[in-house]
Design a protein around this motif. Structure first.
Motif, mmCIF file in Angstrom:
data_model
loop_
_atom_site.group_PDB
_atom_site.id
_atom_site.type_symbol
_atom_site.label_atom_id
_atom_site.label_comp_id
_atom_site.label_asym_id
_atom_site.label_seq_id
_atom_site.Cartn_x
_atom_site.Cartn_y
_atom_site.Cartn_z
ATOM 1 N N VAL A 127 -3.444 -13.317 10.395
ATOM 2 C CA VAL A 127 -2.396 -12.647 9.614
ATOM 3 C C VAL A 127 -2.997 -11.440 8.905
ATOM 4 C CG1 VAL A 127 -0.815 -12.849 7.654
ATOM 5 C CG2 VAL A 127 -1.061 -14.755 9.273
ATOM 6 N N TYR A 128 -2.263 -10.341 8.926
ATOM 7 C CA TYR A 128 -2.644 -9.102 8.230
ATOM 8 C C TYR A 128 -1.483 -8.746 7.318
ATOM 9 C CZ TYR A 128 -4.369 -4.240 7.752
ATOM 10 O OH TYR A 128 -4.829 -3.033 7.287
ATOM 11 N N LEU A 129 -1.783 -8.552 6.027
ATOM 12 C CA LEU A 129 -0.738 -8.282 5.047
ATOM 13 C C LEU A 129 -0.647 -6.797 4.707
ATOM 14 C CD1 LEU A 129 -1.276 -11.216 2.498
ATOM 15 C CD2 LEU A 129 0.493 -11.031 4.270
ATOM 16 N N LEU A 130 0.556 -6.296 4.607
ATOM 17 C CA LEU A 130 0.786 -4.949 4.077
ATOM 18 C C LEU A 130 1.039 -5.109 2.582
ATOM 19 C CD1 LEU A 130 3.114 -3.423 6.830
ATOM 20 C CD2 LEU A 130 0.606 -3.500 6.734
ATOM 21 N N VAL A 131 -0.030 -4.928 1.809
ATOM 22 C CA VAL A 131 0.039 -5.069 0.359
ATOM 23 C C VAL A 131 0.276 -3.717 -0.292
ATOM 24 C CG1 VAL A 131 -1.204 -5.872 -1.702
ATOM 25 C CG2 VAL A 131 -1.521 -7.052 0.483
ATOM 26 N N ASN A 132 -0.245 -2.652 0.327
ATOM 27 C CA ASN A 132 -0.079 -1.290 -0.190
ATOM 28 C C ASN A 132 0.093 -0.343 0.991
ATOM 29 O OD1 ASN A 132 -2.874 -0.522 0.675
ATOM 30 N ND2 ASN A 132 -3.380 -2.097 -0.828
ATOM 31 N N ASN A 133 0.337 0.921 0.692
ATOM 32 C CA ASN A 133 0.688 1.872 1.749
ATOM 33 C C ASN A 133 -0.456 2.157 2.713
ATOM 34 O OD1 ASN A 133 3.257 2.090 0.707
ATOM 35 N ND2 ASN A 133 2.775 3.860 -0.578
ATOM 36 N N GLU A 134 -1.724 2.050 2.226
ATOM 37 C CA GLU A 134 -2.841 2.334 3.116
ATOM 38 C C GLU A 134 -3.044 1.238 4.177
ATOM 39 O OE1 GLU A 134 -3.600 2.646 -0.445
ATOM 40 O OE2 GLU A 134 -2.918 4.715 -0.204
ATOM 41 N N ASP A 135 -2.576 0.030 3.888
ATOM 42 C CA ASP A 135 -2.808 -1.079 4.823
ATOM 43 C C ASP A 135 -2.240 -0.792 6.204
ATOM 44 O OD1 ASP A 135 -4.202 -2.756 3.052
ATOM 45 O OD2 ASP A 135 -2.341 -3.485 2.172
ATOM 46 N N ASP A 136 -1.059 -0.210 6.265
ATOM 47 C CA ASP A 136 -0.446 0.097 7.556
ATOM 48 C C ASP A 136 -1.230 1.190 8.274
ATOM 49 O OD1 ASP A 136 1.523 -0.381 9.503
ATOM 50 O OD2 ASP A 136 2.722 1.306 8.820
ATOM 51 N N PHE A 137 -1.665 2.212 7.528
ATOM 52 C CA PHE A 137 -2.459 3.294 8.127
ATOM 53 C C PHE A 137 -3.737 2.753 8.765
ATOM 54 C CE2 PHE A 137 -6.181 6.024 7.680
ATOM 55 C CZ PHE A 137 -5.814 7.126 8.437
ATOM 56 N N TRP A 138 -4.447 1.889 8.020
ATOM 57 C CA TRP A 138 -5.726 1.402 8.529
ATOM 58 C C TRP A 138 -5.522 0.526 9.766
ATOM 59 C CZ3 TRP A 138 -9.503 4.224 7.514
ATOM 60 C CH2 TRP A 138 -9.777 4.725 6.243
ATOM 61 N N PHE A 139 -4.466 -0.291 9.762
ATOM 62 C CA PHE A 139 -4.270 -1.123 10.952
ATOM 63 C C PHE A 139 -4.009 -0.248 12.181
ATOM 64 C CE2 PHE A 139 -2.515 -3.898 14.071
ATOM 65 C CZ PHE A 139 -3.180 -5.105 13.857
ATOM 66 N N LYS A 140 -3.130 0.717 12.038
ATOM 67 C CA LYS A 140 -2.789 1.573 13.175
ATOM 68 C C LYS A 140 -3.984 2.429 13.615
ATOM 69 C CE LYS A 140 2.120 1.862 12.014
ATOM 70 N NZ LYS A 140 3.219 2.713 11.464
ATOM 71 N N THR A 141 -4.847 2.785 12.664
ATOM 72 C CA THR A 141 -5.974 3.670 12.970
ATOM 73 C C THR A 141 -7.173 2.902 13.506
ATOM 74 O OG1 THR A 141 -5.250 5.185 11.216
ATOM 75 C CG2 THR A 141 -7.516 5.426 12.006
ATOM 76 N N LEU A 142 -7.445 1.723 12.934
ATOM 77 C CA LEU A 142 -8.678 1.009 13.259
ATOM 78 C C LEU A 142 -8.489 -0.222 14.133
ATOM 79 C CD1 LEU A 142 -10.439 1.049 9.754
ATOM 80 C CD2 LEU A 142 -10.605 2.749 11.593
#
Length: 537
Positions: free
Chosen positions: A56-71
């Motif tokens: 499970v990966y949580l979107l807690v803040n706005n950067e979380d989505d960026f990092w998942f899509k990028t890394l």
């Protein structure tokens, strides 16, 4: 490995953080905007689900989505439709077998520290932490038993709360990790899953509180922190943060415990488990030549706080996206621990750095520590780890912060008596650093958070530079540089300005350069250190 550590986590190679197993399939849930109560329960549940392999990966803040899509886009994943409070029911429906029951905390404002006690218990007893109201609902809907109810206690103080935890929970916690977390911090939600997953002991005490408490065996919060830290071996890791930085880091340094500022870091389980897509090294800058003009003033800028892992995940990303970045030479402190603990994050900054960006190891190497407080017998091991990580990440310069006895107290009326700019002045420690790090290709040290009058010297062939600064705005930065220039006729003059990352951007630094005008040549901090060594000053 201690029997308290979770099976399946990789603690090999003298790691500061364990590596979780590489995820094969990840469900992404968005809990932004959910209540603090719901986020606490969800985060602790995810900690149980994610050990030893993140699912499970949580979107807690706005950067979380960026990092998942990028890394992490190469990891098979699914964006769940459930959001906010609805995520809890969805997780229990799919992963309910990970949960043995409920840990009930006391929601009263006077008992807020029971949240941290519940977090520690969650990791040890495989329960999710809930309020009394949540417990009643979950017992009805999911037939989850109560494993522990913290409302049975009548703790009056923070000291009493964590004394109970010390007496009853520390022995069954991870022997490698300890964490300081503000129980009232919504931003710290993202780290709690990792703390549960690793059975980390969690506390929140004030290292400045040294007066004995007559109601608690004449102990104090500072004394209890010392007792907690003495439980851990040299080289252990302190996660989260402190109520007071100077005195807190002094106590961890006394115990040879490395600090990784991670209180606002989220999804750390996934970051430790996913390797970098491709090995990356910092881009090489132009060849460095000794300046010929004897009347030049050379200026470099070093951005602070790179040792802070949560800064690297969040605020540094914002600064990195500043359009002015790359248009002038700039030094960026960054944690060398990233290459080991969060390799994909390290690779991102290494591979996207521009020719004018220079990455520098943040204070004070393999984690935040104060050299003057670190036990001498444990310094070689710390420096060996620092050299290895810096070499692996291609870092050639190190920023070092230190403290004095007065500053280490944390008391304003004492620490303010002597403003040293957190300078690294211990001559024996300087020689130890220089001798230990030179074989790893480190060519210079930057010291302190900034003095009005910088200075430099060569120690065993290594330049050690006392920074100019600390600058928090454009006007302050210009004044520091011009005053330092006017205060001496020495030429060439070398000025490295320490920049406060939280209040200045690359665009602001570019304004400083424009206001300085002619008579100053801007170089990277590494170039500045090389010039000093070549001039033999």
């Amino acid at each position: 490995m201690s029997s308290n550590e979770i099976a399946g986590l990789d603690w090999a190679a003298n790691r500061l953080l364990p590596a979780f197993q590489t995820p094969q399939q990840v469900d992404i849930y968005d809990i932004r905007g959910a209540s603090y109560e719901a986020q606490l329960t969800i985060a602790t549940l995810v900690g149980l689900i994610n050990r030893p392999q993140p699912r499970v990966y949580l979107l807690v803040n706005n950067e979380d989505d960026f990092w998942f899509k990028t890394l992490f886009a190469s990891v098979q994943h699914n964006y769940a439709t459930e959001k906010k409070e609805d995520v809890l029911a969805a997780l229990l429906a799919k992963y309910g077998s990970s949960v043995k029951g409920l840990i009930i905390y006391n929601p009263s404002p006077d008992a807020v520290d029971s949240i941290n006690i519940a977090t520690t218990l969650s990791g040890q007893r495989d329960g999710i932490i809930v309020s009394p109201a949540q417990a009643a609902a979950l017992q009805s809907s999911h037939q989850l038993p109560v494993l522990f109810n913290l409302n049975q206690f009548n703790w009056k103080t923070r000291l009493q709360t964590y004394q109970w935890a010390y007496d009853n929970l520390l022995k069954d916690s991870s022997s490698r990790l300890v964490a300081g977390i503000d129980p009232k911090s919504l931003g710290a939600i993202g780290l709690r899953s990792f703390l549960v997953a690793t059975r980390t002991f969690v506390y929140w005490l004030d290292s400045r509180d040294a007066l004995p408490d007559i109601t608690n065996i004449l102990s104090s919060e500072r004394n209890l922190m010392t007792q907690i830290f003495s439980h851990f071996p040299a080289g252990a890791t302190h996660l989260g943060w402190f109520i007071d930085e100077g005195s807190g880091v002094s106590l961890t340094s006394d115990a040879a415990i490395t600090v990784l500022a991670t209180d606002l870091f989220s999804n750390l389980e996934t970051f430790t488990g996913v390797p970098a897509n491709t090995p990356a090294t910092p881009k090489a800058g132009p060849a460095i030549e000794t300046p010929q003009a004897a009347n030049n003033v050379y200026v470099s800028f070093t951005v602070s706080d790179g040792d802070n892992l949560q800064y690297c995940q969040h605020h540094m990303l914002k600064l990195w996206n500043d359009p002015a970045r790359g248009s002038f030479p700039l030094g960026w402190t960054i944690s060398p621990v990233l290459i080991q603990g969060t390799p994909a994050l390290a690779s991102y900054y290494m591979s996207t750095a521009k020719a004018n960006d220079e990455l520098i190891a943040g204070p004070s190497g393999a984690g935040y520590m104060f050299p003057s407080r670190w036990p001498t017998q444990h310094l070689p091991a710390f420096l060996e780890r620092t050299g290895q990580l810096m070499q692996e990440m291609g870092l050639n310069a190190l920023e070092v912060l230190d403290t004095t006895t007065l500053q280490a107290s944390g008391l304003p009326f004492l620490s303010g008596l002597r403003q040293t700019g957190m300078a690294f002045n211990d001559e024996q420690a300087q020689r130890t650093f220089a001798q230990a790090l030179t074989p790893y290709g480190i060519h210079g040290l930057l010291s302190g958070s900034g003095l009005a009058n910088p200075s430099w010297k060569i120690v065993d062939g290594m330049p050690i530079y006392q920074n100019l600064g600390l600058a928090s705005n454009v006007t302050e930065a210009v004044n520091l540089i011009t005053k330092a220039t006017a205060s001496t006729s020495q030429r060439p003059l070398f000025l490295n300005l320490y920049i406060l990352a939280w209040s200045m951007t690359p665009g602001n630094i570019k304004q400083v350069i424009q206001q300085l005008g002619n008579g100053y040549e801007v170089v990277t901090p590494g170039t500045l250190l090389t010039m000093i060594r070549q001039h033999g000053q």
